[in-house]
Design a protein around this motif. Structure first.
Motif, PDB file in Angstrom:
ATOM      1  N   THR A 258       0.908  -1.169  -0.030  1.00 27.23           N
ATOM      2  CA  THR A 258      -0.056   0.019   0.021  1.00 27.23           C
ATOM      3  C   THR A 258       0.901   1.245  -0.009  1.00 27.23           C
ATOM      4  O   THR A 258       0.704   2.113  -0.579  1.00 27.23           O
ATOM      5  CB  THR A 258      -0.917   0.009   1.271  1.00 27.23           C
ATOM      6  OG1 THR A 258      -1.801  -1.236   1.227  1.00 27.23           O
ATOM      7  CG2 THR A 258      -1.840   1.131   1.029  1.00 27.23           C
ATOM      8  N   GLY A 262       1.288   3.758  -3.107  1.00 30.73           N
ATOM      9  CA  GLY A 262       0.916   5.222  -2.824  1.00 30.73           C
ATOM     10  C   GLY A 262       2.016   6.081  -2.907  1.00 30.73           C
ATOM     11  O   GLY A 262       1.751   7.042  -3.682  1.00 30.73           O
ATOM     12  N   THR A 385       3.328  10.916   4.628  1.00 36.38           N
ATOM     13  CA  THR A 385       3.613   9.409   4.449  1.00 36.38           C
ATOM     14  C   THR A 385       4.422   8.595   5.406  1.00 36.38           C
ATOM     15  O   THR A 385       3.934   7.417   5.893  1.00 36.38           O
ATOM     16  CB  THR A 385       4.150   9.298   2.923  1.00 36.38           C
ATOM     17  OG1 THR A 385       3.228   9.802   2.016  1.00 36.38           O
ATOM     18  CG2 THR A 385       3.960   7.680   2.738  1.00 36.38           C
TER      19      THR A 385
END
Length: 833
Positions: A258, A262, A385
């Motif tokens: 993920t 991303g 992030t």
């Protein structure tokens, strides 16, 4: 129509094929082609080979779609899961490698090689092609996640290695013998040598004083046929991956995928080329001017054209100076711009054979600001992030490891502080959770992780400790838990406690055991259930189960005890009276429930028991006494029991035994009578003054007159969920009763008036009989046995059934001819236990 069993078998076969190593290798090979095939096409071949590559890609895409469909059918939980969508997206992304489809989508192939197409169409097609290429680069990254198959291959190889070791276990087994014998070599039998050309070798295998400092190496299998005698390291025993390890691995893989996807998708959003193309006409235009300056008119036209083309763009020209030839400047002063906001281009050349320099300045503020905004967004995005990733990754560690460990430590601390309360609170918590989640959808496929199992096991161990040691052993549990390390403290000093001791005994137990045989355990446990439930309900604690007998204890709260440096004393206050009343009521409720229980009634109707004991009825005897005792553990490091040591415990046992002599179900001592409330004392009848075996001081004995014939067997059966949660509900009720009693919001003695069972037990009791008996007892104790006998015989008229104490006293006095012996002190000795 396919039967359910056949369908299940078919699904199992499909899943087995999918999980087989050959299938994994095949699909991994196709995945590698899907990742690198198109790059190889462009790198190594020409356009003529495209059709072959496109056909292969279509075939592989079809295989992956079939894999997704079959896996969705055969593998439970796969459909619409994380990996389902990942596989679906990565498979669909292969469309970009099929030129027949991709070129049609972006229209790049339709403009190629057609002279009729305008330059504007070519420009649009080129722009569309560049956009498609950027999208393709991003989408292709999704396909990388299919390389998880390599991880699956690794796991399959580990399983195969473990299986190999299991099949060759006989060659590794001698390790244990070598360790025990202290030998540095392994001797295989001739038969074993013929069966296999492999032997086990050990490097640095030592046994001696240094064995605690050196780690023994794992066994290695040496192939005799190998020229280089290369060692192959293998594990002797492969440990199966735990559920929590499997879960964490799966969650980690998901999160890595993920986050990686991303980053790949989000980062290009902050590239300036996504929003505008870099302008390269600055330098090219300046070079063009040098090439076309050959006279003054051409010079002016070229410079004016260069200025007109660059002064109104996003990064406008603000200054142009061609040495001694042409000079132009806008209203913007370059001195007012930052170095980052100014682009300077210098070009050197010749004009009419002489050296010539040109200088052009461009205002980059708009571009710089946009790029600064994109850089700001990128930096912020990376920070978010990283922060999200840290939380995202550590969340599972906290959820599956750290929080469960903290919960376990919390439970250990609770058990060490108060084992009994900890066990009760845990049961209440589970009950409340089940109640709150009663209407929630149940997940039948939920897998318990090892941490959850450990946590539940810890709770069960704590509950078993309390169950085994009881309230009397809570001190042992507390001290052992607080001590830390692996040591247990079974032998500790006892503590002096003031308690009410109750003994109850099952009548005709030897005969019942002989008849029931194995079913005697069911019989005893059914009675124990009634006894323990009622004792616990009325603030007592079961302590010992001794075959047919039970020792029950009511510990007085701190408010009933006065302590000083010299001694500890029991205060006769209202709280003490309440606990005494509760213990008596507890025994009366046990008598009532035994009479009403259909399960107990079934034993009373047992044909074999009635054949051995005509008119057999399940009955018990009860005795109550109060006093001090030493609470602690009894035994050795091999076996201990938590109990109470005191003459008062023995007295309670003697009083219970005396119920057989007096023919009553319940007797209480004078000490116990003295701490009952005045209301409760009115229901207790004094029946004799005696000295028990092992005691010298005489004491009065009291009984509670009751008639069990008024109670009927109840055939009401509890629902399953009520039975399952009964203990928790009783714990809650007990806590409420305890609070109400201590706060004096509830009068215990009022139960004799309000409770249905207690009222029924007293329904047929004759007050006239009690008055005459009490008067007769006074004559008996004073030595006037003539009047005592007459009154007792007269009082019998008020009783439908024989009265045990009356018959006992008459029998005793008749042994002396109805006249008190010389020296009668007003009490007699009970010889029997």
């Amino acid at each position: 129509m396919i039967k359910p069993n056949d369908k299940h078998l078919l699904l199992r076969k499909i899943e087995a094929i999918y999980d087989h190593w050959s299938t994994t290798v095949f699909l991994t090979t196709l995945t590698i082609y899907a990742l690198f095939g198109d790059n190889f096409r462009l790198l190594m071949t020409s356009k003529e080979a495209d059709s072959i590559f496109f056909s292969i890609t279509c075939a592989i895409m079809g295989v992956f779609l079939i894999e997704i469909i079959t896996t969705s059918i055969a593998k439970e939980g796969y459909l619409f899961s994380f990996y389902f969508w990942l596989d679906l997206v990565s498979t669909i992304s292969m469309i970009i490698d099929i030129g027949w489809i991709w070129d049609e989508i972006f229209g790049t192939d339709s403009t190629t090689g057609r002279p009729s197409v305008s330059s504007s169409q070519f420009a649009r097609a080129a722009k569309t092609s560049r956009a498609g290429a950027r999208a393709a680069r991003i989408i292709k990254i999704v396909r990388v996640v299919k390389m998880i198959r390599i991880f699956k291959l690794y796991k399959l190889s580990e399983d195969a290695k473990a299986k190999f070791l299991k099949n060759n276990e006989r060659f590794v087994a001698p390790v244990v013998n070598n360790v025990r014998g202290g030998r540095n070599s392994i001797d295989l039998t001739e038969e074993e040598s013929e069966l296999n050309d492999e032997t086990i070798d050990y490097n640095n295998f030592t046994l001696g004083p240094e064995k605690s400092k050196k780690k023994l190496e794992e066994p290695r299998i040496v192939n005799r046929n190998s020229e280089n005698n290369q060692n192959l390291n293998v594990e002797y025993k492969s440990q199966k991956e735990s559920k929590i390890g499997e879960k964490l691995s799966e969650m980690t893989i998901k999160k890595v995928i993920t986050l990686a996807l991303g980053m790949v998708i989000i980062l290009p959003l902050f590239y300036s080329t996504l929003y505008y193309e870099d302008n390269n006409s600055f330098t090219i235009g300046l070079a063009f001017m040098f090439a076309n300056i050959d006279n003054e008119s051409a010079e002016n036209r070229t410079c004016e054209f260069y200025i007109s083309e660059h002064k109104n763009i996003m990064t406008p020209l603000i200054y142009l100076d061609i040495q001694n030839v042409y000079k132009w400047e806008s209203s913007i002063d370059p001195a007012n711009l930052r170095s980052e906001e100014l682009t300077v281009i210098i070009r050197s050349g010749k004009y009419n054979g002489k050296p010539l320099d040109a200088l052009a300045m461009f205002d980059m503020r708009d571009s710089t600001r946009k790029q600064a905004g994109l850089d700001l967004g990128m930096t912020l995005g990376i920070c978010l992030t990283l922060t999200f990733g840290a939380i995202y990754f550590t969340k599972d560690n906290y959820k599956f490891i750290i929080w469960p460990i903290e919960n376990m430590m919390k439970k250990v601390n609770e058990i060490s502080e108060n084992p009994v309360k900890a066990a009760q609170q845990e049961e209440i918590g589970e009950f409340l959770n089940k109640t709150s989640n009663k209407n929630a959808k149940k997940d039948h496929h939920k897998i318990l992780l090892e941490t959850s199992i450990l946590e539940k096991t810890l709770v069960k161990i704590g509950a078993l400790l309390v169950l085994g040691f009881g309230e009397a052993g809570s001190e042992v549990i507390t001290k052992s838990m607080k001590r830390g390390g692996g040591d247990i403290v079974p032998m500790i000093a006892g503590q002096k406690k003031y308690c009410i001791f109750g003994f109850c005994d099952i009548r005709n137990f030897s005969e019942t055991t002989e008849v029931l045989q194995q079913d005697i355990m069911i019989f005893v446990n059914e009675i124990a259930k009634i006894v323990h439930n009622n004792v616990n309900k009325y603030l007592g604690s079961p302590n010992k189960n001794i075959g047919q007998a039970f020792l029950l204890v009511w510990k007085f709260p701190k408010e009933s005890i006065s302590e000083n440096k010299e001694n500890v004393k029991l205060e006769n206050n209202r709280l003490t009276n309440s606990f005494a009343d509760l213990s008596l009521i507890s025994f009366l409720k046990i008598i009532a429930e035994i009479c009403k229980s259909p399960k107990i009634e079934s034993f009373s109707q047992h044909p074999a028991l009635n054949a051995m004991i005509p008119g057999y009825i399940v009955s018990m005897g009860f005795g109550l006494h109060q006093g001090w005792a030493i609470e602690g553990t009894i035994g050795s490091s091999f076996k201990i029991d938590a109990s109470y040591l005191s003459p008062n415990v023995n007295i309670a046992s003697r009083i219970e035994a005396a119920t057989k002599q007096f023919g009553v179900p319940l007797l209480v001592s004078q000490n116990f009578y003295s701490i009952c409330s005045q209301t409760t004392q009115q229901y207790l009848r004094k029946i004799d003054r005696v000295t028990l075996k092992g005691t010298k001081a005489p004491m009065d004995l009291y009984t509670f007159d009751l008639d069990t014939s008024t109670l009927k067997v109840s055939h009401y059966s509890q629902r399953k969920e009520d039975t399952k949660n009964a203990k928790v509900l009783e714990i809650i009720k007990r806590e409420r009763l305890n609070d109400d009693v201590k706060s004096q919001r509830f009068s215990v003695s009022s139960m004799f008036i309000d409770d249905h069972d207690l009222k029924n037990l007293r329904k047929n009791v004759s007050l006239e009989f009690i008055e005459e008996f009490s008067e007769a007892l006074t004559f008996y104790l004073e030595g006037d046995w003539v009047n005592a006998c007459n009154l007792l015989k007269h009082a019998k008229r008020y009783k439908v059934q024989p009265d045990g104490p009356t018959e006992t006293l008459l029998e005793f006095m008749e042994e002396y001819g109805g006249i008190a012996p010389i020296g009668w002190a007003g009490y007699r000795e009970l010889v029997d236990k």
